[in-house]
Design a protein around this motif. Structure first.
Motif: not given
Length: 115
Positions: A1-8, A19-28, A42-46, A60-66
């Motif tokens: 499954m492909s996860i785009l950097p921005g998902a709505t 163990h996926r790397t989803l750093d800086k992805h935005s989920f709305k 999930l560093r920097g993810a929203s 999980t690594d939620l550092s700087y996540a929002r």
């Protein structure tokens, strides 16, 4: 499954994303009910308006996540588990955490913004 950097309005319910790397992805408005994110980065993810009921976020690594306006608990569905998650610099401003497993005491004292 492909996860785009921005998902709505996408559903990841029940998916195995360990163990996926989803750093800086935005989920709305995304559905993460029952998703397995153990050990993911999930560093920097929203996460805005997302449903995290019964999500497994252990280690999980939620550092700087929002996080804003997320759902974490429903007595009929399950609880979110964040045991062992890293929260350095995470922004939880305006988030109400209800019955989350593994929520560290004094989280706001460790560089996390809440309120």
């Amino acid at each position: 499954m492909s996860i785009l950097p921005g998902a709505t309005k996408k559903s990841f319910a029940g998916r195995d994303l360990r163990h996926r790397t989803l750093d800086k992805h935005s989920f709305k408005l995304c559905d993460f009910r029952g998703v397995d994110l153990r050990g993911a980065s999930l560093r920097g993810a929203s996460f805005s308006g997302c449903d995290l009921r019964d999500a497994d976020l252990r280690d999980t690594d939620l550092s700087y996540a929002r996080f804003s306006y997320v759902v974490t608990h429903d007595p009929e569905y399950g609880r979110t588990d964040v045991t062992g998650a890293r929260w350095n610099g995470a922004n939880l401003r305006g988030v109400t955490v209800e019955r989350v497993i593994g929520w560290p005491r004094g989280l706001s004292d460790s560089g996390v913004t809440s309120g």
